[in-house]
Write a protein that holds these residues in place. Structure first.
Motif, PDB file in Angstrom:
ATOM      1  N   PHE A 114       0.808  -1.217   0.000  1.00 35.25           N
ATOM      2  CA  PHE A 114       0.000   0.000   0.000  1.00 35.25           C
ATOM      3  C   PHE A 114       0.847   1.275   0.000  1.00 35.25           C
ATOM      4  CE2 PHE A 114      -2.762  -3.298   1.747  1.00 35.25           C
ATOM      5  CZ  PHE A 114      -3.837  -3.188   0.878  1.00 35.25           C
ATOM      6  N   PHE A 115       1.915   1.252  -0.778  1.00 37.40           N
ATOM      7  CA  PHE A 115       2.611   2.509  -1.051  1.00 37.40           C
ATOM      8  C   PHE A 115       2.845   2.666  -2.551  1.00 37.40           C
ATOM      9  CE2 PHE A 115       6.070  -0.449   0.038  1.00 37.40           C
ATOM     10  CZ  PHE A 115       6.963  -0.282  -1.006  1.00 37.40           C
ATOM     11  N   SER A 116       1.854   2.215  -3.331  1.00 34.91           N
ATOM     12  CA  SER A 116       1.941   2.329  -4.787  1.00 34.91           C
ATOM     13  C   SER A 116       2.051   3.783  -5.213  1.00 34.91           C
ATOM     14  CB  SER A 116       0.712   1.685  -5.425  1.00 34.91           C
ATOM     15  OG  SER A 116       0.725   1.837  -6.829  1.00 34.91           O
ATOM     16  N   ASN A 117       1.352   4.682  -4.526  1.00 36.91           N
ATOM     17  CA  ASN A 117       1.427   6.099  -4.887  1.00 36.91           C
ATOM     18  C   ASN A 117       2.836   6.654  -4.715  1.00 36.91           C
ATOM     19  OD1 ASN A 117       0.886   5.635  -2.076  1.00 36.91           O
ATOM     20  ND2 ASN A 117       0.518   7.814  -1.807  1.00 36.91           N
ATOM     21  N   ILE A 118       3.534   6.242  -3.662  1.00 37.98           N
ATOM     22  CA  ILE A 118       4.895   6.714  -3.442  1.00 37.98           C
ATOM     23  C   ILE A 118       5.839   6.106  -4.476  1.00 37.98           C
ATOM     24  CG2 ILE A 118       6.769   6.893  -1.777  1.00 37.98           C
ATOM     25  CD1 ILE A 118       4.198   8.405  -1.034  1.00 37.98           C
ATOM     26  N   ALA A 119       5.645   4.823  -4.788  1.00 35.71           N
ATOM     27  CA  ALA A 119       6.484   4.183  -5.803  1.00 35.71           C
ATOM     28  C   ALA A 119       6.311   4.857  -7.159  1.00 35.71           C
ATOM     29  CB  ALA A 119       6.137   2.695  -5.902  1.00 35.71           C
ATOM     30  N   LEU A 120       5.071   5.186  -7.523  1.00 41.75           N
ATOM     31  CA  LEU A 120       4.826   5.854  -8.800  1.00 41.75           C
ATOM     32  C   LEU A 120       5.406   7.264  -8.800  1.00 41.75           C
ATOM     33  CD1 LEU A 120       1.185   4.641  -9.380  1.00 41.75           C
ATOM     34  CD2 LEU A 120       3.134   4.129 -10.850  1.00 41.75           C
ATOM     35  N   LEU A 121       5.367   7.932  -7.661  1.00 43.65           N
ATOM     36  CA  LEU A 121       5.971   9.256  -7.566  1.00 43.65           C
ATOM     37  C   LEU A 121       7.473   9.171  -7.802  1.00 43.65           C
ATOM     38  CD1 LEU A 121       5.989  12.263  -6.804  1.00 43.65           C
ATOM     39  CD2 LEU A 121       6.091  11.574  -4.410  1.00 43.65           C
ATOM     40  N   LEU A 122       8.115   8.158  -7.231  1.00 42.98           N
ATOM     41  CA  LEU A 122       9.560   7.999  -7.407  1.00 42.98           C
ATOM     42  C   LEU A 122       9.912   7.600  -8.834  1.00 42.98           C
ATOM     43  CD1 LEU A 122      10.401   6.158  -4.057  1.00 42.98           C
ATOM     44  CD2 LEU A 122      10.778   8.570  -4.618  1.00 42.98           C
ATOM     45  N   GLN A 123       8.996   6.879  -9.508  1.00 43.34           N
ATOM     46  CA  GLN A 123       9.234   6.470 -10.895  1.00 43.34           C
ATOM     47  C   GLN A 123       8.895   7.581 -11.873  1.00 43.34           C
ATOM     48  OE1 GLN A 123       6.736   3.085 -11.635  1.00 43.34           O
ATOM     49  NE2 GLN A 123       7.410   2.024  -9.796  1.00 43.34           N
ATOM     50  N   SER A 124       8.139   8.564 -11.432  1.00 39.73           N
ATOM     51  CA  SER A 124       7.546   9.517 -12.362  1.00 39.73           C
ATOM     52  C   SER A 124       8.613  10.293 -13.105  1.00 39.73           C
ATOM     53  CB  SER A 124       6.641  10.493 -11.608  1.00 39.73           C
ATOM     54  OG  SER A 124       7.413  11.351 -10.796  1.00 39.73           O
ATOM     55  N   GLY A 125       8.207  10.782 -14.258  1.00 39.08           N
ATOM     56  CA  GLY A 125       9.131  11.534 -15.091  1.00 39.08           C
ATOM     57  C   GLY A 125       9.149  10.944 -16.480  1.00 39.08           C
ATOM     58  N   TYR A 126       9.816  11.626 -17.352  1.00 37.63           N
ATOM     59  CA  TYR A 126       9.787  11.269 -18.764  1.00 37.63           C
ATOM     60  C   TYR A 126      10.508   9.964 -19.060  1.00 37.63           C
ATOM     61  CZ  TYR A 126       9.586  12.267 -23.732  1.00 37.63           C
ATOM     62  OH  TYR A 126       9.311  12.234 -25.062  1.00 37.63           O
ATOM     63  N   PHE A 127      11.455   9.574 -18.193  1.00 36.13           N
ATOM     64  CA  PHE A 127      12.291   8.428 -18.510  1.00 36.13           C
ATOM     65  C   PHE A 127      11.686   7.108 -18.077  1.00 36.13           C
ATOM     66  CE2 PHE A 127      14.986  12.128 -17.767  1.00 36.13           C
ATOM     67  CZ  PHE A 127      15.331  12.338 -19.075  1.00 36.13           C
ATOM     68  N   ASP A 128      10.615   7.151 -17.297  1.00 38.73           N
ATOM     69  CA  ASP A 128       9.946   5.926 -16.929  1.00 38.73           C
ATOM     70  C   ASP A 128       9.152   5.413 -18.129  1.00 38.73           C
ATOM     71  OD1 ASP A 128       9.077   3.912 -15.274  1.00 38.73           O
ATOM     72  OD2 ASP A 128       7.285   5.006 -14.680  1.00 38.73           O
ATOM     73  N   ILE A 129       8.892   4.067 -18.147  1.00 36.42           N
ATOM     74  CA  ILE A 129       8.051   3.548 -19.223  1.00 36.42           C
ATOM     75  C   ILE A 129       6.713   4.264 -19.166  1.00 36.42           C
ATOM     76  CG2 ILE A 129       9.162   1.311 -19.302  1.00 36.42           C
ATOM     77  CD1 ILE A 129       6.860   0.191 -17.664  1.00 36.42           C
ATOM     78  N   GLU A 130       6.111   4.506 -20.309  1.00 37.88           N
ATOM     79  CA  GLU A 130       4.894   5.296 -20.368  1.00 37.88           C
ATOM     80  C   GLU A 130       3.807   4.682 -19.504  1.00 37.88           C
ATOM     81  OE1 GLU A 130       2.976   3.392 -24.419  1.00 37.88           O
ATOM     82  OE2 GLU A 130       3.803   5.414 -24.437  1.00 37.88           O
ATOM     83  N   SER A 131       2.987   5.551 -18.942  1.00 34.67           N
ATOM     84  CA  SER A 131       1.992   5.103 -17.981  1.00 34.67           C
ATOM     85  C   SER A 131       1.020   4.095 -18.571  1.00 34.67           C
ATOM     86  CB  SER A 131       1.214   6.311 -17.450  1.00 34.67           C
ATOM     87  OG  SER A 131       0.543   6.972 -18.502  1.00 34.67           O
ATOM     88  N   GLY A 132       0.774   4.185 -19.872  1.00 30.53           N
ATOM     89  CA  GLY A 132      -0.147   3.256 -20.513  1.00 30.53           C
ATOM     90  C   GLY A 132       0.323   1.821 -20.497  1.00 30.53           C
ATOM     91  N   LYS A 133       1.570   1.578 -20.119  1.00 33.08           N
ATOM     92  CA  LYS A 133       2.088   0.211 -20.058  1.00 33.08           C
ATOM     93  C   LYS A 133       2.208  -0.299 -18.624  1.00 33.08           C
ATOM     94  CE  LYS A 133       4.751   0.620 -24.350  1.00 33.08           C
ATOM     95  NZ  LYS A 133       6.110   0.615 -24.953  1.00 33.08           N
ATOM     96  N   LYS A 134       1.686   0.438 -17.665  1.00 28.27           N
ATOM     97  CA  LYS A 134       1.763   0.036 -16.256  1.00 28.27           C
ATOM     98  C   LYS A 134       0.429  -0.555 -15.831  1.00 28.27           C
ATOM     99  CE  LYS A 134       5.153   3.528 -14.924  1.00 28.27           C
ATOM    100  NZ  LYS A 134       5.419   4.692 -14.061  1.00 28.27           N
ATOM    101  N   PRO A 135       0.340  -1.871 -15.713  1.00 27.53           N
ATOM    102  CA  PRO A 135      -0.955  -2.496 -15.392  1.00 27.53           C
ATOM    103  C   PRO A 135      -1.504  -2.114 -14.026  1.00 27.53           C
ATOM    104  CG  PRO A 135       0.548  -4.104 -16.345  1.00 27.53           C
ATOM    105  CD  PRO A 135       1.361  -2.879 -16.046  1.00 27.53           C
ATOM    106  N   LEU A 136      -0.655  -1.656 -13.112  1.00 30.80           N
ATOM    107  CA  LEU A 136      -1.111  -1.344 -11.758  1.00 30.80           C
ATOM    108  C   LEU A 136      -1.064   0.155 -11.462  1.00 30.80           C
ATOM    109  CD1 LEU A 136       0.571  -4.302  -9.849  1.00 30.80           C
ATOM    110  CD2 LEU A 136      -1.756  -4.151 -10.742  1.00 30.80           C
ATOM    111  N   LEU A 137      -1.041   0.949 -12.498  1.00 27.88           N
ATOM    112  CA  LEU A 137      -0.980   2.401 -12.322  1.00 27.88           C
ATOM    113  C   LEU A 137      -2.131   2.914 -11.460  1.00 27.88           C
ATOM    114  CD1 LEU A 137       0.381   5.114 -13.374  1.00 27.88           C
ATOM    115  CD2 LEU A 137      -1.428   5.115 -15.089  1.00 27.88           C
ATOM    116  N   HIS A 138      -3.315   2.315 -11.606  1.00 32.69           N
ATOM    117  CA  HIS A 138      -4.507   2.828 -10.933  1.00 32.69           C
ATOM    118  C   HIS A 138      -4.520   2.577  -9.434  1.00 32.69           C
ATOM    119  CE1 HIS A 138      -5.162  -1.367 -11.398  1.00 32.69           C
ATOM    120  NE2 HIS A 138      -6.461  -1.379 -11.173  1.00 32.69           N
TER     121      HIS A 138
END
Length: 629
Positions: A114-138
């Motif tokens: 239950f820290f997916s939001n923090i993990a996504l924040l740390l991954q965020s930015g242009y160099f991460d794989i595009e969000s459309g390819k993250k099955p657990l983005l939501h």
């Protein structure tokens, strides 16, 4: 303090149905539902209202227990989530590249903790794989909600013990959270979106409604007015907002206030007859598993198809999501959630979540279980770009966090000076330019920003500070007076602003202005094309492939910019011919020409620059491309 009744309210399930259908519509049909992401904000309000009401009632009756509270949360959240996380690991094993599978497994671990939001924040930015390819983005929303409920019950217990007004406590903390959200939305929109501190006010809006329930008039007329205004606010938010809006920020007031007003009016005609209708209630009952299932299915079907999903595809996937949601609710949620709580049931759920998290960790440690693919395919599909040569955070800025270039971005005292201005695709030219310096005497000035097109007087959607950084780069160019300005980007929009850039450069400098056309656009990313070709043909992708999208910007760039005095060099003509575009320049993993959809690898960068360096430095025609460096 009078609390809302603990009797079941079918209209709340109806409101859940509206919230989940907004989110599903946004993900499956973004053109038709551009503001549907506000459904999550409505969920936050509902959650804060219901759970705060339960806690305060139990505190008033002196029977509240933290253990019992968390036990209820486990039985509510864990069963469906475990099923979906397990399913994503299985689908990832079958259809994902090792690097993407490792990232998915890291997201599984974060979601289980239950820290997916923090993990996504740390991954965020242009160099991460595009969000459309993250099955657990939501699942970022689950992270925020459960982090909130780690602390909110404790604060309520403390307030009750100190005999504080709980409504005042909720209001004060909520106002502080909202103010932080408004202050941070402009300088750091990514953090504002994902941090629990900037989202807590949405749950606290529902909490304040529960605490102040006795002060709300429940007459038919007042309820109808509140429900009508609430529905209007939700509809306006869904219609007006889109993914480019500065959200949450002030805009989030619309869905939050709308959801709170609808919750406050159980006596309204619309709530009694529409939201409480059987159709809405049935969807509301399965809203949680529907939310969990729909996005991973959309992502994985896109991966499996190796092509964009059609309207029919997305409609069928939504139908499958509803079916899986009902099955999950009927055969997984109900057996665990309802009935008398038992310690073995809770222990089994906690054990299952720990095992799912552990599986994610093992897969990450095992590099995405890359033994699933033959060595030569595994190496090619796991190719990584070496961004250290792009001078990230020095001369390639992430504008959501930084707006100052380092002094090292200019080679001192070297002429002619090539001034590179553009987005991260321009930064990817640096390895090739550095290689060219070994045989050509010139200096490099690099001023690049992630996703920021070099277009003056233009606000680039989703990129904060782009207009300001382009103004700054123009002033730097005026000061440096380079000999050559090389403009490069993904040229699909903002050509009027690019024309202003060319005109300003010609006016303020004596430089030759060269516009380098778009690189080949690999529809699903070149590494994925390697995997696709192997799955279909059981051999390595050919040297040239026709899977790159045709360059539609070249003609428009020539027509608009050459009359202004710019020179145009076509990357497409350099890297592509009738047989297709260069997919690889050799037979090893380091020989792929691109590491994703648009970013050149070091080998691709060297090949392109060697092919055009004469034209860049001396105005000579680029040599013909024959597929070899």
């Amino acid at each position: 303090m009078s609390q809302p009744s603990d009797r079941y309210r079918p209209d709340i399930d109806g409101l859940r149905a509206i919230a989940v259908m907004l989110v599903v519509g946004f993900h499956a049909f973004p053109e038709a539902m551009p503001g549907g992401f506000i459904g999550v904000d409505i969920f936050f309000v509902i959650s804060g209202f219901l759970i705060t009401g339960i806690i305060v009632r139990e505190l008033d009756q002196r029977r509240f227990s933290l253990l019992a509270f968390y036990g209820r949360r486990i039985r509510r959240i864990f069963p469906a989530l475990i099923a979906v996380l397990f399913a994503t690991l299985v689908l990832g094993w079958l259809w994902m590249l090792p690097s993407a599978y490792a990232q998915l497994s890291a997201d599984v671990f974060a979601s289980a903790a239950f820290f997916s939001n923090i993990a996504l924040l740390l991954q965020s930015g242009y160099f991460d794989i595009e969000s459309g390819k993250k099955p657990l983005l939501h699942l970022w929303s689950l992270g925020i909600e459960e982090q909130f409920y780690l602390f909110w019950p404790l604060l309520l217990m403390l307030a009750a013990r100190m005999r504080l007004n709980i409504l005042a406590v909720a209001a004060v903390i909520g106002v502080a959270s909202f103010a932080l959200n408004v202050v941070l939305i402009s300088p750091d929109p990514v953090a504002t979106f994902y941090l629990p501190f900037t989202r807590a006010w949405e749950l606290l809006a529902g909490a304040a409604l529960a605490c102040g329930w006795s002060r709300i008039g429940q007459t038919s007329v007042a309820s109808n007015w509140r429900a009508a205004i609430g529905l209007l606010l939700v509809a306006a938010a869904a219609a007006v907002l889109n993914s480019r809006s500065a959200f949450p920020g002030w805009w989030a007031v619309l869905p939050v206030a709308g959801g709170a007003l609808l919750l406050s009016a159980p006596a309204a005609w619309g709530c009694r007859h529409l939201l409480a209708g059987a159709g809405f209630v049935r969807i509301g009952l399965i809203s949680y598993p529907l939310y969990l299932w729909h996005w991973p299915l959309l992502v994985f079907f896109g991966i499996i198809k190796f092509a964009p999903l059609t309207l029919l595809d997305r409609a069928l996937i939504v139908g499958l999501s509803f079916a899986l949601a009902w099955l999950t609710y009927r055969f997984i949620e109900i057996p665990f959630r309802f009935g008398r709580p038992s310690l073995p049931r809770i222990v089994s759920l906690c054990t299952g979540m720990v095992l799912v998290a552990a599986a994610g960790g093992v897969i990450v440690t095992g590099r995405g279980f890359d033994f699933r693919l033959p060595p030569e395919i595994r190496e090619m599909t796991d190719v990584r770009r070496d961004t250290s040569k792009w001078r990230v955070h020095e001369c390639l800025l992430d504008l959501s966090h930084e707006t100052s270039f380092a002094a090292s971005c200019v080679d001192p005292g070297r002429r002619p000076l090539v001034f590179v201005w553009g987005d991260s695709t321009a930064a990817a030219l640096l390895p090739g330019l550095r290689k060219a310096q070994e045989t050509n005497d010139f200096g490099i000035a690099q001023f690049t920003s992630s996703a920021c097109v070099p277009a003056l007087n233009t606000d680039v959607a989703g990129v904060p500070n782009c207009r300001a950084i382009n103004d700054k780069i123009l002033s730097i160019a005026h000061e440096l007076q380079p000999d050559i300005v090389l403009l490069h980007s993904t040229w699909d929009r903002y050509l009027d602003g690019v024309a202003e850039t060319v005109a300003a450069l010609k006016m303020q400098t004596k430089a030759r202005v060269i516009v380098l056309g778009s690189v080949p656009w690999w529809k699903r990313g070149l590494p994925n094309e390697v995997l696709r070709y192997f799955l279909l043909h059981h051999r390595l992708i050919p040297e040239r492939s026709d899977r790159a999208a045709a360059d539609s910007s070249g003609t428009r760039l020539r027509e608009k910019l050459v009359p202004l005095g710019a020179e145009f060099i076509s990357v497409w003509d350099t890297m592509c011919n009738a047989d297709g575009c260069l997919a690889r320049i050799g037979d090893t993993a380091h020989d792929l020409s691109a590491s994703d959809q648009v970013h050149l690898t070091e080998k691709g960068s060297v090949f392109l620059i060697q092919s055009i360096i004469g034209k860049v430095l001396h105005g000579q025609s680029p040599r013909a491309s024959n597929g070899s460096p």
